[in-house]
Structures are given as C-alpha cells and as structure tokens.
Design an enzyme around this catalytic site. Structure first.
Site, PDB file in Angstrom:
ATOM      1  N   GLY A 147       0.816  -1.216   0.000  1.00  0.00           N
ATOM      2  CA  GLY A 147       0.000   0.000   0.000  1.00  0.00           C
ATOM      3  C   GLY A 147       0.847   1.262   0.000  1.00  0.00           C
ATOM      4  N   ASP A 148       1.940   1.248   0.754  1.00  0.00           N
ATOM      5  CA  ASP A 148       2.852   2.401   0.777  1.00  0.00           C
ATOM      6  C   ASP A 148       3.465   2.613  -0.601  1.00  0.00           C
ATOM      7  OD1 ASP A 148       2.345   2.308   3.553  1.00  0.00           O
ATOM      8  OD2 ASP A 148       4.059   0.984   3.856  1.00  0.00           O
TER       9      ASP A 148
END
Length: 307
Positions: free
Chosen positions: A249-250
């Site tokens: 996600g990052d």
C-alpha cells in the site's frame, strides 16, 4: 518537494525459521533481514526507486533509530528526523508457513518534540506534498494529524493521508490530494461489507464527496480502483506469486504521488501506483526500479461507468 512523515518508525526484523515455530521451545533460523520500517519511510524508499527525491521526517531514537537514519542516507534519501530519548521500536516479522508479526508500541513523544515537528512545517512551500501515514506513538494527542494538516494548509502545500478510521474521516474536509484505504479499511470505515462493484463505487465516491481529490481503494489480487471527481478507473497488473504484503500500500502511495507531482495526470499516476504496489507484493523487500518497470508493462487501466 515531497515530504514523508513517519511518526512511529521501526526496524523491521524479518526472520525465516527452518520449520514451523513451536511456542515454548527453542526455534532456530539461518536467514534474516533488517529493513528500515514505517509507512512514510517505505514511501520514501519507493520514491527513490522512481528517481523522485523526498525528505523523510519523523522521530527516531537509540541504536534502532541510528540504523534507520544511516540506512536511508546510504541510499541517498534525505532525512530530517527528530531524535528522541527512547529507542525506536523493533518489529519482528516471522515468515514461516504462516506470516506472524510482533509489533512494538514505540516511544513516548514529548510535547516539545511534537512542537518541533510542527515547526518543521514552516519550511514548506506552495506545491510541496506531505505524505501522512501510519500509526502514532504514545503521548501524541488524537488530533495530531489534524494539527499537522492545518500547518500544511497554511503553507498552501498538498497532503496525502494514508491512515484509518476517524483520522482519515477528519482529514477529508481539508481536501487531501490522495486518500488510500484498502477494501477492508473502507468496509470498517462504513461498518459494512462491500461485496459488489456497485457498493465499492458508492463508498469510494462518498470519500470524494467529503473532500478527497483522489481516492485509491486497493483490493489485493483484484487490483485497485481510482476515484476522481469525474471519473472512476480500475487498474490491475498481470498476476504473479505473492511474496510480501508489507509495504504494498505504501508503494502505491509512492507511485501515485511521485508521478502525479510531475505530470498532474491522475490516470498515469494510478498506472504507476498499481505497478509499484504489485512489484512490492512480488518481492521480499520493497519494489526496485527494475521490478516496477517490468510490472508496469502488464498494467491495464480501464474506465468504469456507473450503472
């Protein structure tokens, strides 16, 4: 300039046991890895893979903090960390037949140190982007992200919010450049189960209506969906072997923010976002430039129409 804020960084100590972990017994492992961890730090590392400069902000302390700073600087990632008295946490990731995580709570952050980070926002310029992501360590008020956002807005800079629950909802009215919940976080946000594209579109558009300029909802192997004021896109890369869900996600945040900051093209930024997230999922660590470019060739982005 892109700034990443990691309030509660860590060393991620990843171990690969020889066999299934047995509680209450001696366990051995030969292979291990150490990475500088924390959502904002992950974003800075993937931005570097995209050749996009950033400055990593946040709190570090003790020998774990020194490891994080030295590792990032060895990768030519700029840092302006605030050093605190307590040690930065060490998170243990056990990669056996099942993945087990042991995450520390992190140091207490004094009021003076909180103010030092707020003062760093005075260095922002119009057009800068600040990425706010991850949990808060002890001693920080519930509204600390909101106070940071107010400082960012005063400087006419942009911000990205990648957190959950009330902190995410409170940020939307300040028009974040991007909000990025995954599908489970979106379900928790609205206390519902999203089991159809129609429901996904409804709740994704709801976040836009509350103020977010762009929303990306990630869905693991099912790809991701980008919501803008006027359009909805579904993006997906060619399937591969899932190796690592940590940091995917990052990586998506880094891909979107890094490309959008240069192009102002949300669709193209989304394409890179999907590529970065997928490339990380296929690696033991975060995505490299080579990995991202390889996956990028397989990414398809199609426009979704509301029914």
């Amino acid at each position: 300039m892109i700034y990443t804020v990691t309030l509660n960084p860590s060393i991620d100590y990843v171990i690969f046991p020889d066999e299934q972990i047995r509680l209450g017994d001696l366990n051995r492992f030969d292979k291990s890895q150490k990475f500088p961890g924390g959502k904002g730090i992950n974003v800075s590392r993937v931005l570097k893979a995209l050749d996009k400069p950033s400055i990593a902000l946040g709190y570090i302390g003790g020998f774990p903090g020194a490891f994080i700073k030295e590792t990032l600087e060895s990768q030519t990632i700029s840092t302006r960390f605030i050093e605190v008295n307590d040690d930065t946490r060490i998170n243990v990731k056990i990669k056996g037949s099942e993945e087990t995580e042991l995450n520390g709570s992190g140091p207490m952050i004094s009021r003076d140190d909180q103010n030092r980070l707020l003062d760093q926002m005075s260095d922002l310029n119009q057009g800068d982007i600040v990425i706010l992501s991850g949990s808060k360590p002890g001693g920080m008020p519930d509204d600390f992200y909101q106070v940071l956002i107010e400082r960012i807005n005063e400087k006419q800079a942009e911000f990205v919010i990648d957190t959950t629950g009330k902190e995410l909802m409170d940020a939307l009215g300040n028009q974040p450049l991007l909000a990025k919940p995954n599908i489970h976080e979106l379900e928790a946000l609205y206390s519902t189960r999203i089991d159809s594209n129609e429901k996904l579109i409804h709740y994704g558009k709801e976040l836009v209506s509350k103020g977010a300029k762009h929303v990306i909802v990630s869905m693991g192997k099912d790809g991701a969906v980008l919501f803008t004021k006027d359009e909805i896109y579904h993006g997906k890369a060619e399937e591969g072997q899932l190796v690592n869900s940590v940091g995917a996600g990052d990586s998506m945040v880094a891909g979107f923010t890094g490309v959008y900051s240069d192009t102002q093209d949300a669709k193209e930024a989304f394409r890179y976002s999907v590529a970065c997230g997928t490339a990380t999922a296929f690696n033991t660590d975060l995505a490299t430039e080579k990995d991202i470019q390889a996956v990028l060739k397989t990414v398809t982005v199609e426009k979704w129409e509301e029914k």
